[in-house]
Design a protein around this motif. Structure first.
Motif, short mmCIF file in Angstrom:
data_model
loop_
_atom_site.label_atom_id
_atom_site.label_comp_id
_atom_site.label_asym_id
_atom_site.label_seq_id
_atom_site.Cartn_x
_atom_site.Cartn_y
_atom_site.Cartn_z
N ARG A 177 0.80 -1.23 0.00
CA ARG A 177 0.00 0.00 0.00
C ARG A 177 0.83 1.28 0.00
O ARG A 177 0.32 2.37 0.19
N THR A 178 2.14 1.15 -0.21
CA THR A 178 3.02 2.31 -0.31
C THR A 178 3.89 2.16 -1.55
O THR A 178 3.87 1.13 -2.21
N LEU A 179 4.66 3.19 -1.83
CA LEU A 179 5.54 3.19 -3.01
C LEU A 179 6.97 3.46 -2.57
O LEU A 179 7.21 4.14 -1.57
N PRO A 180 7.95 2.95 -3.33
CA PRO A 180 9.34 3.27 -3.00
C PRO A 180 9.59 4.77 -3.16
O PRO A 180 9.04 5.40 -4.07
N ASN A 181 10.37 5.32 -2.29
CA ASN A 181 10.72 6.73 -2.39
C ASN A 181 11.93 6.86 -3.31
O ASN A 181 13.00 6.36 -2.99
N PRO A 182 11.76 7.52 -4.45
CA PRO A 182 12.88 7.63 -5.38
C PRO A 182 13.93 8.67 -4.97
O PRO A 182 14.96 8.80 -5.62
N GLY A 183 13.67 9.39 -3.90
CA GLY A 183 14.57 10.45 -3.47
C GLY A 183 15.83 9.91 -2.81
O GLY A 183 15.99 8.71 -2.59
N PRO A 184 16.73 10.81 -2.47
CA PRO A 184 17.99 10.41 -1.82
C PRO A 184 17.75 9.91 -0.40
O PRO A 184 16.75 10.23 0.23
N VAL A 185 18.67 9.13 0.10
CA VAL A 185 18.60 8.62 1.46
C VAL A 185 18.95 9.76 2.41
O VAL A 185 19.90 10.50 2.20
N ASP A 186 18.15 9.93 3.45
CA ASP A 186 18.45 10.96 4.45
C ASP A 186 18.36 10.33 5.84
O ASP A 186 18.27 9.12 5.97
N GLU A 187 18.39 11.16 6.87
CA GLU A 187 18.40 10.62 8.24
C GLU A 187 17.16 9.81 8.58
O GLU A 187 17.16 8.98 9.47
N TRP A 188 16.04 10.01 7.86
CA TRP A 188 14.82 9.26 8.13
C TRP A 188 14.81 7.91 7.44
O TRP A 188 14.09 7.02 7.84
N THR A 189 15.58 7.76 6.39
CA THR A 189 15.50 6.51 5.62
C THR A 189 16.68 5.57 5.88
O THR A 189 16.77 4.54 5.25
#
Length: 81
Positions: free
Chosen positions: A57-69
């Protein structure tokens, strides 16, 4: 969370630290580290089902890796707004 109908989980318009699904998943991960083997296996089966549904029910985040990921994979997923 999973009682919502439909394909996607909707994200809150207001970020609520500690109340987001990802925090609960962090807690489950921490608990599983401290359980005896049998209980860890039992809880792990339930968590696997939760993970499958969350991933569906979610999608991969295509953005850069940050402190939350940098933690669990669940932090790198995005929900519909």
């Amino acid at each position: 969370m999973f009682k919502q109908p439909g394909r996607y989980l909707s994200a809150s318009h207001v970020w609520q630290p500690g109340l987001e699904v990802e925090y609960a998943r962090d807690d489950l991960e921490e608990v599983m580290l401290h359980l005896p083997c049998g209980a860890r296996r039992d809880l792990g089966r339930l968590v696997d089902r939760i993970d499958d549904e969350f991933e569906r029910r979610t999608l991969p985040n295509p953005g850069p890796v940050d402190e939350w990921t940098v933690g669990g994979w669940w932090w790198s997923r995005i929900r519909e707004r």
